[in-house]
Design a protein around this motif. Structure first.
Motif, PDB file in Angstrom:
ATOM      1  N   LEU A  66      -1.964   5.406  -1.837  1.00 18.08           N
ATOM      2  CA  LEU A  66      -1.635   3.992  -2.016  1.00 18.08           C
ATOM      3  C   LEU A  66      -2.096   3.187  -0.807  1.00 18.08           C
ATOM      4  O   LEU A  66      -2.601   2.072  -0.953  1.00 18.08           O
ATOM      5  CB  LEU A  66      -0.132   3.801  -2.252  1.00 18.08           C
ATOM      6  CG  LEU A  66       0.335   2.365  -2.448  1.00 18.08           C
ATOM      7  CD1 LEU A  66      -0.408   1.679  -3.597  1.00 18.08           C
ATOM      8  CD2 LEU A  66       1.836   2.325  -2.692  1.00 18.08           C
ATOM      9  N   LEU A  67      -1.950   3.752   0.390  1.00 15.33           N
ATOM     10  CA  LEU A  67      -2.439   3.065   1.586  1.00 15.33           C
ATOM     11  C   LEU A  67      -3.950   2.851   1.498  1.00 15.33           C
ATOM     12  O   LEU A  67      -4.458   1.794   1.854  1.00 15.33           O
ATOM     13  CB  LEU A  67      -2.093   3.845   2.852  1.00 15.33           C
ATOM     14  CG  LEU A  67      -0.616   3.890   3.231  1.00 15.33           C
ATOM     15  CD1 LEU A  67      -0.410   4.799   4.440  1.00 15.33           C
ATOM     16  CD2 LEU A  67      -0.084   2.493   3.501  1.00 15.33           C
ATOM     17  N   ALA A  68      -4.665   3.868   1.027  1.00 18.08           N
ATOM     18  CA  ALA A  68      -6.121   3.762   0.879  1.00 18.08           C
ATOM     19  C   ALA A  68      -6.458   2.655  -0.119  1.00 18.08           C
ATOM     20  O   ALA A  68      -7.359   1.841   0.122  1.00 18.08           O
ATOM     21  CB  ALA A  68      -6.709   5.096   0.427  1.00 18.08           C
ATOM     22  N   GLU A  69      -5.728   2.623  -1.217  1.00 22.88           N
ATOM     23  CA  GLU A  69      -5.965   1.595  -2.239  1.00 22.88           C
ATOM     24  C   GLU A  69      -5.718   0.200  -1.671  1.00 22.88           C
ATOM     25  O   GLU A  69      -6.517  -0.712  -1.868  1.00 22.88           O
ATOM     26  CB  GLU A  69      -5.056   1.860  -3.439  1.00 22.88           C
ATOM     27  CG  GLU A  69      -5.288   0.942  -4.608  1.00 22.88           C
ATOM     28  CD  GLU A  69      -4.369   1.280  -5.776  1.00 22.88           C
ATOM     29  OE1 GLU A  69      -3.841   0.336  -6.389  1.00 22.88           O
ATOM     30  OE2 GLU A  69      -4.163   2.484  -6.058  1.00 22.88           O
ATOM     31  N   ARG A  70      -4.601   0.020  -0.953  1.00 21.76           N
ATOM     32  CA  ARG A  70      -4.281  -1.276  -0.344  1.00 21.76           C
ATOM     33  C   ARG A  70      -5.380  -1.740   0.605  1.00 21.76           C
ATOM     34  O   ARG A  70      -5.697  -2.920   0.679  1.00 21.76           O
ATOM     35  CB  ARG A  70      -2.989  -1.182   0.480  1.00 21.76           C
ATOM     36  CG  ARG A  70      -1.729  -1.160  -0.295  1.00 21.76           C
ATOM     37  CD  ARG A  70      -0.588  -1.125   0.705  1.00 21.76           C
ATOM     38  NE  ARG A  70       0.683  -0.866   0.082  1.00 21.76           N
ATOM     39  CZ  ARG A  70       1.790  -0.571   0.744  1.00 21.76           C
ATOM     40  NH1 ARG A  70       1.770  -0.496   2.068  1.00 21.76           N
ATOM     41  NH2 ARG A  70       2.912  -0.349   0.109  1.00 21.76           N
ATOM     42  N   ALA A  71      -5.916  -0.788   1.375  1.00 22.88           N
ATOM     43  CA  ALA A  71      -6.924  -1.117   2.387  1.00 22.88           C
ATOM     44  C   ALA A  71      -8.335  -1.197   1.809  1.00 22.88           C
ATOM     45  O   ALA A  71      -9.266  -1.588   2.517  1.00 22.88           O
ATOM     46  CB  ALA A  71      -6.878  -0.080   3.511  1.00 22.88           C
ATOM     47  N   GLY A  72      -8.494  -0.786   0.549  1.00 19.73           N
ATOM     48  CA  GLY A  72      -9.813  -0.813  -0.067  1.00 19.73           C
ATOM     49  C   GLY A  72     -10.755   0.208   0.537  1.00 19.73           C
ATOM     50  O   GLY A  72     -11.939  -0.063   0.744  1.00 19.73           O
TER      51      GLY A  72
END
Length: 155
Positions: A66-72
């Motif tokens: 989810l962190l990766a998704e948030r940060a793109g």
């Protein structure tokens, strides 16, 4: 790392400036200032790429994917940043009590202190921008940004 601000591009007509640059340039300046002030406050190891993790909302209790998704960014790139922050003592990764093999990120005491300092720095930036733009204009600016943030245009 140079402490001098990046030079601004030559002035252009307002209608030539596209929204991407108008949002990106101030965001990058904010990230550089946060890191500069964090470094001065004793969090010397933090660098601008770490902001992908240490941004709103807090990474505490969140899965790396989810962190990766948030940060793109890719999960692999995020895991590299998480390894770095873990090695520096800002966070720990552990098994999620609810989700079997899933991992979650937890801020350490040092990570919570850095995150609190980031919040303090951002409040100072907001006070400065409000003084520069005028309180009424700054409130309207934030209101408009929030409207865009909540719109389906940015989903």
């Amino acid at each position: 790392m140079s402490s001098s601000p990046s030079p601004r591009p030559a002035p252009v007509a307002t209608n030539e400036m596209l929204i991407g640059a108008l949002l990106r340039v101030p965001a990058q300046a904010i990230h550089r200032r946060i890191i500069r002030e964090l470094n001065a406050a004793g969090f010397e190891e933090l660098r601008v790429p770490h902001m992908a993790v240490l941004q709103f909302p807090s990474p505490d209790g969140v899965r790396p994917g989810l962190l990766a998704e948030r940060a793109g960014m890719s999960k692999q790139a995020m895991n590299q940043l998480l390894r770095s922050l873990e090695g520096l003592g800002y966070l720990a990764r552990s098994d999620s009590p609810d989700e079997g093999r899933a991992r979650i990120v937890r801020l350490t005491k040092r990570g919570r202190a850095a995150y609190a300092k980031i919040h303090e720095i951002l409040r100072n930036i907001e006070r400065e921008w409000s003084a520069e733009l005028g309180p009424k204009n700054f409130t309207q600016f934030k209101r408009l940004l929030l409207k865009v943030w909540e719109s389906p245009l940015v989903k």
